[in-house]
Scaffold this motif. Sequence first.
Motif, PDB file in Angstrom:
ATOM      1  N   MET A   1       6.980 -29.109  10.586  1.00  0.00           N
ATOM      2  CA  MET A   1       5.592 -29.231   9.910  1.00  0.00           C
ATOM      3  C   MET A   1       5.596 -30.404   9.137  1.00  0.00           C
ATOM      4  O   MET A   1       6.424 -30.621   8.152  1.00  0.00           O
ATOM      5  N   THR A   2       4.216 -31.121   9.291  1.00  0.00           N
ATOM      6  CA  THR A   2       4.094 -32.263   8.422  1.00  0.00           C
ATOM      7  C   THR A   2       3.741 -31.944   7.055  1.00  0.00           C
ATOM      8  O   THR A   2       3.320 -30.767   6.757  1.00  0.00           O
ATOM      9  N   ASP A   3       3.769 -32.902   6.171  1.00  0.00           N
ATOM     10  CA  ASP A   3       3.483 -32.611   4.849  1.00  0.00           C
ATOM     11  C   ASP A   3       1.693 -32.373   4.709  1.00  0.00           C
ATOM     12  O   ASP A   3       1.383 -31.496   3.888  1.00  0.00           O
ATOM     13  N   GLU A   4       1.076 -32.792   5.697  1.00  0.00           N
ATOM     14  CA  GLU A   4      -0.219 -32.577   5.657  1.00  0.00           C
ATOM     15  C   GLU A   4      -0.497 -31.084   6.100  1.00  0.00           C
ATOM     16  O   GLU A   4      -1.358 -30.474   5.475  1.00  0.00           O
ATOM     17  N   ASP A   5       0.222 -30.592   7.209  1.00  0.00           N
ATOM     18  CA  ASP A   5       0.063 -29.452   7.357  1.00  0.00           C
ATOM     19  C   ASP A   5       0.422 -28.437   6.702  1.00  0.00           C
ATOM     20  O   ASP A   5      -0.060 -27.275   6.570  1.00  0.00           O
ATOM     21  N   ARG A   6       1.538 -28.574   5.775  1.00  0.00           N
ATOM     22  CA  ARG A   6       2.212 -27.859   4.858  1.00  0.00           C
ATOM     23  C   ARG A   6       1.055 -27.717   3.806  1.00  0.00           C
ATOM     24  O   ARG A   6       0.855 -26.683   3.186  1.00  0.00           O
ATOM     25  N   GLY A   7       0.481 -28.697   3.175  1.00  0.00           N
ATOM     26  CA  GLY A   7      -0.898 -28.635   2.467  1.00  0.00           C
ATOM     27  C   GLY A   7      -1.830 -27.933   2.801  1.00  0.00           C
ATOM     28  O   GLY A   7      -2.510 -27.128   2.055  1.00  0.00           O
ATOM     29  N   ALA A   8      -2.318 -28.036   4.155  1.00  0.00           N
ATOM     30  CA  ALA A   8      -3.246 -27.227   4.459  1.00  0.00           C
ATOM     31  C   ALA A   8      -3.052 -25.732   4.524  1.00  0.00           C
ATOM     32  O   ALA A   8      -3.964 -24.792   4.341  1.00  0.00           O
ATOM     33  N   THR A   9      -1.723 -25.459   4.940  1.00  0.00           N
ATOM     34  CA  THR A   9      -1.246 -23.985   4.926  1.00  0.00           C
ATOM     35  C   THR A   9      -1.210 -23.451   3.583  1.00  0.00           C
ATOM     36  O   THR A   9      -1.879 -22.397   3.370  1.00  0.00           O
ATOM     37  N   GLU A  10      -1.039 -24.157   2.543  1.00  0.00           N
ATOM     38  CA  GLU A  10      -0.911 -23.869   1.254  1.00  0.00           C
ATOM     39  C   GLU A  10      -2.191 -23.465   0.503  1.00  0.00           C
ATOM     40  O   GLU A  10      -2.546 -22.550  -0.072  1.00  0.00           O
ATOM     41  N   ALA A  11      -3.095 -24.575   1.086  1.00  0.00           N
ATOM     42  CA  ALA A  11      -4.467 -24.097   0.740  1.00  0.00           C
ATOM     43  C   ALA A  11      -5.150 -22.982   1.208  1.00  0.00           C
ATOM     44  O   ALA A  11      -5.801 -22.290   0.458  1.00  0.00           O
ATOM     45  N   VAL A  12      -4.844 -22.895   2.338  1.00  0.00           N
ATOM     46  CA  VAL A  12      -5.381 -21.408   2.988  1.00  0.00           C
ATOM     47  C   VAL A  12      -4.757 -20.212   2.464  1.00  0.00           C
ATOM     48  O   VAL A  12      -5.677 -19.390   2.204  1.00  0.00           O
ATOM     49  N   ASP A  13      -3.447 -20.443   2.254  1.00  0.00           N
ATOM     50  CA  ASP A  13      -2.988 -19.294   1.633  1.00  0.00           C
ATOM     51  C   ASP A  13      -3.479 -19.115   0.139  1.00  0.00           C
ATOM     52  O   ASP A  13      -3.662 -17.854  -0.267  1.00  0.00           O
ATOM     53  N   SER A  14      -3.689 -20.086  -0.693  1.00  0.00           N
ATOM     54  CA  SER A  14      -4.244 -19.804  -1.933  1.00  0.00           C
ATOM     55  C   SER A  14      -5.755 -19.312  -1.809  1.00  0.00           C
ATOM     56  O   SER A  14      -6.109 -18.427  -2.584  1.00  0.00           O
ATOM     57  N   VAL A  15      -6.540 -19.822  -0.807  1.00  0.00           N
ATOM     58  CA  VAL A  15      -7.928 -18.981  -0.524  1.00  0.00           C
ATOM     59  C   VAL A  15      -7.822 -17.596  -0.355  1.00  0.00           C
ATOM     60  O   VAL A  15      -8.595 -16.728  -0.854  1.00  0.00           O
ATOM     61  N   LEU A  16      -7.061 -17.281   0.634  1.00  0.00           N
ATOM     62  CA  LEU A  16      -6.773 -15.918   0.980  1.00  0.00           C
ATOM     63  C   LEU A  16      -6.391 -15.126   0.041  1.00  0.00           C
ATOM     64  O   LEU A  16      -6.930 -13.946  -0.281  1.00  0.00           O
ATOM     65  N   ALA A  17      -5.568 -15.435  -0.826  1.00  0.00           N
ATOM     66  CA  ALA A  17      -5.064 -14.795  -1.956  1.00  0.00           C
ATOM     67  C   ALA A  17      -5.934 -14.450  -3.033  1.00  0.00           C
ATOM     68  O   ALA A  17      -5.972 -13.391  -3.590  1.00  0.00           O
ATOM     69  N   ALA A  18      -6.825 -15.599  -3.410  1.00  0.00           N
ATOM     70  CA  ALA A  18      -7.852 -15.433  -4.171  1.00  0.00           C
ATOM     71  C   ALA A  18      -8.998 -14.501  -3.631  1.00  0.00           C
ATOM     72  O   ALA A  18      -9.545 -13.500  -4.617  1.00  0.00           O
ATOM     73  N   LEU A  19      -9.282 -14.345  -2.447  1.00  0.00           N
ATOM     74  CA  LEU A  19     -10.268 -13.641  -1.835  1.00  0.00           C
ATOM     75  C   LEU A  19      -9.955 -12.249  -1.603  1.00  0.00           C
ATOM     76  O   LEU A  19     -10.672 -11.263  -1.383  1.00  0.00           O
ATOM     77  N   ALA A  20      -8.459 -11.861  -1.981  1.00  0.00           N
ATOM     78  CA  ALA A  20      -7.742 -10.574  -2.027  1.00  0.00           C
ATOM     79  C   ALA A  20      -8.349  -9.677  -2.878  1.00  0.00           C
ATOM     80  O   ALA A  20      -8.584  -8.304  -2.603  1.00  0.00           O
ATOM     81  N   ASP A  21      -9.055 -10.353  -4.043  1.00  0.00           N
ATOM     82  CA  ASP A  21      -9.583  -9.217  -5.051  1.00  0.00           C
ATOM     83  C   ASP A  21     -10.909  -9.198  -4.784  1.00  0.00           C
ATOM     84  O   ASP A  21     -11.633 -10.055  -4.876  1.00  0.00           O
ATOM     85  N   PRO A  22     -11.279  -7.869  -4.943  1.00  0.00           N
ATOM     86  CA  PRO A  22     -12.603  -7.602  -4.842  1.00  0.00           C
ATOM     87  C   PRO A  22     -13.766  -8.081  -5.868  1.00  0.00           C
ATOM     88  O   PRO A  22     -14.822  -8.422  -5.589  1.00  0.00           O
ATOM     89  N   THR A  23     -13.164  -8.351  -7.297  1.00  0.00           N
ATOM     90  CA  THR A  23     -13.844  -8.744  -8.306  1.00  0.00           C
ATOM     91  C   THR A  23     -14.042 -10.332  -8.063  1.00  0.00           C
ATOM     92  O   THR A  23     -15.159 -10.762  -8.364  1.00  0.00           O
TER      93      THR A  23
END
Length: 115
Positions: A1-23
């Motif tokens: 996995m390239t650094d760019e792919d890793r960064g994109a994956t981390e960004a998606v993970d961060s968004v999904l974690a943030a959206l997991a909360d209903p508030t």
Amino acid sequence: MTDEDRGATEAVDSVLAALADPTRRRLLDLLAAQGEASATALADRLPVSRQAVVKHLAVLDAAGLVSGSRVGREVRYAVRPAALDATARWMAALAADWDRRLARIKRIAESTEGP
């Protein structure tokens, strides 16, 4: 996995974690409807304290979903759609990949079926 792919994956993970909360999802809905608002104005519309709203907004900001800008003595928050767009593109690519896999399984199953 390239650094760019890793960064994109981390960004998606961060968004999904943030959206997991209903508030936090509700905060995004309110900001999308209003355009921008202060933490105080948002807290007036939710059953949580202003301090809780500020903490949720910090998580949304860290995920790239909102940004805050100082207007006088208050910070006004607004939705930043780029992170949501990137996550939606990732989800669409994932769905397309599964569609291709399922179509291949279907073709294999149909080709091995007897009369």
